[in-house]
Design a protein around this motif. Structure first.
Motif, PDB file in Angstrom:
ATOM      1  N   PHE A  78       0.826  -1.204   0.000  1.00  0.00           N
ATOM      2  CA  PHE A  78       0.000   0.000   0.000  1.00  0.00           C
ATOM      3  C   PHE A  78       0.866   1.262   0.000  1.00  0.00           C
ATOM      4  N   TYR A 107      -0.045   3.889  -2.926  1.00  0.00           N
ATOM      5  CA  TYR A 107      -1.256   4.637  -2.564  1.00  0.00           C
ATOM      6  C   TYR A 107      -1.427   5.921  -3.378  1.00  0.00           C
ATOM      7  N   TYR A 108      -0.320   6.561  -3.747  1.00  0.00           N
ATOM      8  CA  TYR A 108      -0.392   7.822  -4.491  1.00  0.00           C
ATOM      9  C   TYR A 108      -0.443   7.611  -6.007  1.00  0.00           C
ATOM     10  N   LEU A 165      -6.165   7.872  -5.073  1.00  0.00           N
ATOM     11  CA  LEU A 165      -6.802   8.052  -3.759  1.00  0.00           C
ATOM     12  C   LEU A 165      -6.737   9.509  -3.292  1.00  0.00           C
ATOM     13  N   ALA A 183      -1.900   8.138   4.812  1.00  0.00           N
ATOM     14  CA  ALA A 183      -1.647   6.738   4.437  1.00  0.00           C
ATOM     15  C   ALA A 183      -0.992   5.981   5.587  1.00  0.00           C
ATOM     16  N   CYS A 236      -2.496   2.820   7.923  1.00  0.00           N
ATOM     17  CA  CYS A 236      -1.765   1.547   8.073  1.00  0.00           C
ATOM     18  C   CYS A 236      -1.678   1.145   9.551  1.00  0.00           C
ATOM     19  N   THR A 267      -8.223   0.085   3.364  1.00  0.00           N
ATOM     20  CA  THR A 267      -9.270   0.958   2.809  1.00  0.00           C
ATOM     21  C   THR A 267     -10.369   1.196   3.843  1.00  0.00           C
TER      22      THR A 267
END
Length: 767
Positions: free
Chosen positions: A408, A412-413, A417, A424, A428, A439
């Motif tokens: 992730f 993630y970027y 998102l 982020a 986590c 998510t």
């Protein structure tokens, strides 16, 4: 040995142009030698002529080659031709070997001067680049970034770029000039130099110490340079200084074959030869002893369109052969099916050539799955370490394990998102503490940070897409990642290579799930890195660059499509650098086609544009069959998409064709390459008989084809089909009017089709 004796023994079969080149010993000489003209033989013979007929001591001669392999070959071939004693004292070196000799001599004369030690291991260099990248950016560099930075440094040093020019080089998310400076500072602080610095140091010594230059001027009074078109700017400058006093410089090369710009190759030196060396002679070797006139005709007309070249004409010596042929395919992936068929039944030295190793990945996958032996030249792992492939691999891992923090944080970027790194990381932590998906942690908004309404909507959509992907095929997952999760947008904005997606899609055809796709990528990476050639195989896979200097009876050139070969198209030529890149692509194509001795085949893929093929195709002869000939109706029509029924394999569709060779995909999914003769022998001979009066009622004559009997097949959602244009697909649903929504795996698109009509017309088959 007298000159007459030498000519009879070693030059009896040489052409007039070759003879002239051998005897051009004094002064500055540029020999422009087209592919297959025998330049290595001429160079070796010239060295023997200088020693045996001109009274020149071998120790006064320096022969510079491009690679270590070329050095060893030149030494061996000289010894085989003239004996090892003849060349005693003759220096045959790479430019790096010559640079090492200069720095070593300098160290013996100036013992107080500190000459850096050579960092000879590539692994050490990559580790140093990784350290510098982390120092400058604060991030860890992936393999692709390390390779890109290494190539940038090599290019900058070989082209002797200024700080401003280095700063202008494109770096993916990093400051090129700062990286370059910090790397050199790191080397200097450790008293090290890399292979590129070896040349920088040697040039610096020759410029600053006249006595050292004078020694080498006197030591090497005759200099010969092989493959001069691949020599870089700094290498040309070293050679110019060494030849400055005697003026005896012999360069052999061909700017039309310069394909190493990424390493700093400087073909302009050949075009500007007369400006650099006074009273220079320009000689030509234009006869090709390798290929047929048909192949050479295509090559010559194509390369003459290059804007940066000397005027010359390549002429074939061999007898006429078969025409250059186009293999016409329904889709890009069909090239590999066709080549697998060729490899399975191949009886002559054949090469499948491609612009980059991405094209090899799918072919290696298919050859391995079918246990077909092959040879592989240059099995680099650049595809597997490229950013798009690594990113998509991480996204798949996260899809299959939505608790995976490492995956992730890596992606993630990149998936739309629109959250900060702080958010982020907080999500986590929550995921780890509460044992919930990342998510879900994001949607809980317990993170202590604010998430916008739009970001929340995107997170929800991503979570839904991930759940959908967990139960989807590998090709569907790729489509979800690229379009649903917006990775394609990220890649486009960051200038990543979008051609990688096509390769992944084609690999996904042969696996059942995205997890299997990741496993297969890992397997193929190992296979290509550790592949051992089958000693009996006559089928070779190679990049065009790795094939340079080699030749094969038969060559198949694949992926001649826009943005692959050429990697830049005419509509994107915005400045001089773009034009130079485009012309190098033309030279890459030229080098590829001139590897073929007897047969040359070029793939044309339906739905893929190709500037180069369009240029070639319009000048190729058309095979004409008289209308009264029995085979007229067979050869006069387009074979793609036509139905063939085999006695063993059943119904199939022609997906590729070239002259008498056709590739068939059966409803089972199996593909097979057959000749027309084999198809005639192996065809399904089952026929339907009707009475003559029924024929009359149908108002047809015996010459007209009997209508096909309608096949009553009931299609339903979930059935897999094969479409003659779009390839493999899955029926998602069928409405009350019989119109089906079909997802096609090859391109990730969804189409609405009138299924019964398509089935009756043979456009689709149940697979």
């Amino acid at each position: 040995m007298t000159e007459n004796e030498f000519e009879k023994r070693f030059m009896a079969e040489m052409s007039e142009q070759q003879n002239t080149a051998v005897k051009a010993v004094q002064g500055a000489v540029l020999l422009l030698a087209v592919p297959g003209s025998g330049k290595t033989t001429v160079l070796i013979t010239r060295l023997g002529y200088m020693i045996n007929c001109c009274g020149i001591s071998p120790s006064e001669i320096l022969a510079v080659t491009y690679t270590r392999a070329a050095t060893l070959e030149l030494k061996k071939r000289f010894a085989d031709r003239f004996g090892s004693e003849c060349g005693a004292g003759l220096e045959i070196r790479t430019i790096n070997g010559l640079s090492a000799k200069i720095t070593e001599y300098f160290s013996t004369v100036y013992t107080d001067e500190n000459v850096p030690h050579l960092m000879s291991r590539e692994g050490d260099r990559k580790r140093l680049i990784s350290e510098v990248y982390r120092l400058v950016t604060g991030e860890f560099a992936d393999t692709a970034t390390i390779n890109d930075i290494g190539a940038m440094i090599t290019f900058a040093k070989n082209m002797m770029l200024s700080d401003e020019e280095i700063e202008a080089l494109s770096g993916s998310g990093y400051d090129t000039l700062r990286i370059y400076r910090e790397y050199n500072l790191a080397l200097s602080s450790r008293s090290l130099m890399d292979y590129d610095d070896q040349m920088v140091t040697a040039l610096d010594i020759l410029r600053k110490y006249p006595d050292i230059l004078a020694y080498f001027n006197g030591r090497f009074r005759y200099i010969c340079v092989d493959e001069a078109q691949d020599t870089s700017k700094i290498q040309h400058e070293i050679i110019r200084l060494l030849a400055a006093k005697s003026g005896n410089i012999f360069m052999v090369g061909d700017e039309d074959q310069s394909i190493y710009a990424f390493r700093g190759a400087y073909p302009e030196a050949l075009i500007d030869f007369e400006k650099t060396y006074k009273n220079a002679q320009i000689l030509f070797m234009e006869q090709n002893f390798r290929s047929t006139p048909e192949i050479i005709g295509v090559a010559d007309s194509f390369v003459k369109c290059n804007r940066f070249r000397r005027e010359k004409t390549i002429r074939a010596v061999n007898k006429s052969g078969i025409p250059v042929r186009i293999v016409r395919c329904e889709r890009r992936n069909v090239q590999y099916d066709f080549l697998c068929g060729i490899a399975a039944r191949n009886e002559q030295q054949t090469a499948a050539l491609f612009r980059n190793n991405d094209s090899a990945v799918v072919l290696v996958d298919m050859l391995e799955r079918n246990n077909i032996p092959y040879r592989l030249k240059g099995g680099e792992k650049t595809f597997f370490t490229s950013r798009p492939v690594l990113d998509i691999t991480e996204i798949i891992r996260f899809i299959n394990n939505p608790y995976d923090i490492d995956s992730f944080m890596a992606i993630y970027y990149k998936i739309g998102l629109y959250i900060t790194k702080q958010t982020a990381e907080a999500a986590c932590k929550i995921s780890l503490q509460r044992h919930i998906t990342i998510t879900d942690a994001l949607l809980g908004i317990d993170t202590g940070t604010q998430i916008s309404v739009n970001s929340k909507r995107n997170i929800k959509q991503t979570a839904q897409l991930m759940r959908q992907a967990q139960n989807s095929s590998a090709t569907e997952v790729l489509s979800i990642i690229l379009h649903g999760m917006q990775y394609a947008d990220y890649a486009h904005k960051n200038g990543l290579d979008e051609n990688k997606y096509d390769i992944l899609r084609m690999l996904a055809r042969n696996v059942n799930s995205s997890a299997e796709l990741i496993d297969r990528l890992s397997e193929l990476s190992g296979i290509m890195a550790e592949h051992k050639d089958d000693p009996y195989s006559k089928f070779t896979l190679s990049t065009v660059h790795s094939s340079k200097g080699l030749e094969y009876d038969c060559v198949y050139l694949l992926d001649v499509i826009d943005n692959v070969l050429p990697c830049i198209t005419k509509d994107k030529l915005n400045d001089k650098e773009d034009i130079k890149q485009y012309e190098e692509e033309r030279r890459v194509f030229y080098v590829a086609v001139t590897r073929a001795r007897k047969e040359l085949y070029l793939f044309s893929c339906k739905g893929e544009s190709s500037e180069f093929l369009d240029e070639i195709d319009k000048n190729l002869p058309i095979e004409y069959t008289d209308s009264n000939d029995i085979f007229f109706s067979l050869f006069a029509r387009d074979m793609l998409g036509r139905v063939y029924c085999d006695s063993k394999n059943g119904r199939g569709i022609i997906i590729a064709c070239c002259a008498e060779k056709l590739c068939i995909r059966y409803t089972s999914g199996k593909t097979e390459l057959k000749t027309l003769a084999e198809m005639l022998t192996d065809r399904d001979r089952t026929v339907t008989y009707i009475k003559s009066e029924e024929l009359e009622k149908l108002n047809v004559t015996a010459e007209k084809p009997i209508p096909k009997k309608t096949v009553n097949i009931s299609l339903k959602a979930g059935d897999r089909i094969y479409h003659s244009s779009f390839g493999n697909g899955v029926i998602k649903n069928i409405d009350k009017n019989g119109i089906g929504t079909v997802y096609f795996e090859n391109n990730g698109e969804t189409k609405r089709l009138m299924l019964k009509a398509c089935l009756d017309k043979g456009i689709i088959v149940l697979s």
